[in-house]
Design a protein around this motif. Structure first.
Motif, PDB file in Angstrom:
ATOM      1  N   THR A  35      35.319  25.649  44.515  1.00 48.71           N
ATOM      2  CA  THR A  35      35.479  27.011  45.017  1.00 48.71           C
ATOM      3  C   THR A  35      36.950  27.386  45.142  1.00 48.71           C
ATOM      4  O   THR A  35      37.324  28.535  44.915  1.00 48.71           O
ATOM      5  N   GLY A  36      37.797  26.410  45.470  1.00 54.69           N
ATOM      6  CA  GLY A  36      39.237  26.687  45.528  1.00 54.69           C
ATOM      7  C   GLY A  36      39.792  27.050  44.166  1.00 54.69           C
ATOM      8  O   GLY A  36      40.586  27.986  44.033  1.00 54.69           O
ATOM      9  N   ILE A  37      39.370  26.330  43.144  1.00 55.10           N
ATOM     10  CA  ILE A  37      39.834  26.620  41.786  1.00 55.10           C
ATOM     11  C   ILE A  37      39.337  27.988  41.341  1.00 55.10           C
ATOM     12  O   ILE A  37      40.101  28.808  40.832  1.00 55.10           O
ATOM     13  N   ILE A  38      38.052  28.237  41.531  1.00 61.91           N
ATOM     14  CA  ILE A  38      37.483  29.511  41.091  1.00 61.91           C
ATOM     15  C   ILE A  38      38.106  30.676  41.849  1.00 61.91           C
ATOM     16  O   ILE A  38      38.446  31.701  41.244  1.00 61.91           O
ATOM     17  N   SER A  39      38.295  30.517  43.155  1.00 62.29           N
ATOM     18  CA  SER A  39      38.860  31.614  43.936  1.00 62.29           C
ATOM     19  C   SER A  39      40.315  31.888  43.594  1.00 62.29           C
ATOM     20  O   SER A  39      40.817  32.988  43.805  1.00 62.29           O
ATOM     21  N   SER A  40      41.019  30.913  43.048  1.00 61.01           N
ATOM     22  CA  SER A  40      42.402  31.175  42.645  1.00 61.01           C
ATOM     23  C   SER A  40      42.498  31.664  41.203  1.00 61.01           C
ATOM     24  O   SER A  40      43.458  32.331  40.842  1.00 61.01           O
ATOM     25  N   ILE A  41      41.505  31.340  40.374  1.00 61.30           N
ATOM     26  CA  ILE A  41      41.538  31.773  38.980  1.00 61.30           C
ATOM     27  C   ILE A  41      41.041  33.207  38.828  1.00 61.30           C
ATOM     28  O   ILE A  41      41.573  33.966  38.009  1.00 61.30           O
ATOM     29  N   ILE A  42      40.056  33.623  39.617  1.00 58.82           N
ATOM     30  CA  ILE A  42      39.468  34.958  39.488  1.00 58.82           C
ATOM     31  C   ILE A  42      40.522  36.061  39.646  1.00 58.82           C
ATOM     32  O   ILE A  42      40.584  36.963  38.805  1.00 58.82           O
ATOM     33  N   PRO A  43      41.363  36.038  40.679  1.00 56.25           N
ATOM     34  CA  PRO A  43      42.395  37.098  40.767  1.00 56.25           C
ATOM     35  C   PRO A  43      43.338  37.098  39.560  1.00 56.25           C
ATOM     36  O   PRO A  43      43.749  38.166  39.093  1.00 56.25           O
ATOM     37  N   ASP A  44      43.668  35.909  39.050  1.00 53.03           N
ATOM     38  CA  ASP A  44      44.520  35.842  37.865  1.00 53.03           C
ATOM     39  C   ASP A  44      43.832  36.463  36.657  1.00 53.03           C
ATOM     40  O   ASP A  44      44.469  37.131  35.841  1.00 53.03           O
ATOM     41  N   LEU A  45      42.520  36.254  36.529  1.00 45.17           N
ATOM     42  CA  LEU A  45      41.773  36.858  35.427  1.00 45.17           C
ATOM     43  C   LEU A  45      41.719  38.378  35.554  1.00 45.17           C
ATOM     44  O   LEU A  45      41.812  39.089  34.550  1.00 45.17           O
ATOM     45  N   ASP A 105      48.570  22.194  32.902  1.00 45.65           N
ATOM     46  CA  ASP A 105      49.279  21.947  34.162  1.00 45.65           C
ATOM     47  C   ASP A 105      48.803  22.879  35.260  1.00 45.65           C
ATOM     48  O   ASP A 105      48.632  22.465  36.407  1.00 45.65           O
ATOM     49  N   TYR A 106      48.565  24.141  34.924  1.00 38.94           N
ATOM     50  CA  TYR A 106      48.083  25.112  35.900  1.00 38.94           C
ATOM     51  C   TYR A 106      46.719  24.698  36.441  1.00 38.94           C
ATOM     52  O   TYR A 106      46.493  24.712  37.654  1.00 38.94           O
TER      53      TYR A 106
END
Length: 114
Positions: A35-45, A105-106
């Motif tokens: 959930t941490g990964i998804i919650s940080s990737i969604i705003p970037d998308l 790396d990201y």
């Protein structure tokens, strides 16, 4: 003798409870990281999608403007597409590995962040 069997039974019960607790802990940690990964990737998308839309309209405007300058609208679109063709080849041959490494790396940073 009865006390020894009760002690062993109690020990097995506690070990099985500990094993179940460890499994539950692994599940919760996995859910937390996912959930941490998804919650940080969604705003970037979302930001990336908005940037793509902006660039799309910018390129359309540039293509129409170049078409007017060159005399035919399709010349503008050909010029813009030629530019992207050259950029595509250049990025494929010169910076593909850097982009791949940066994305990896990201994702790794996002996975181990907590």
């Amino acid at each position: 003798m009865k006390e020894d069997s009760d002690l062993i039974e109690n020990l097995f019960k506690r070990v099985s409870e500990l094993g179940l607790a460890q499994i539950e802990l692994v599940k919760l940690r996995t859910i937390s990281r996912t959930t941490g990964i998804i919650s940080s990737i969604i705003p970037d998308l979302v930001v990336g999608a908005l940037l793509v839309i902006f660039l799309l309209f910018l390129n359309l405007g540039l293509a129409f403007w170049l078409g007017n300058v060159l005399g035919q609208i399709y010349f503008g679109f050909l010029a813009v597409s030629l530019f992207y063709l050259v950029m595509g080849f250049a990025s494929h041959f010169f910076i593909r590995r850097r982009i791949k490494k940066a994305v990896a790396d990201y994702l790794i940073r996002q996975f181990f962040r907590q």
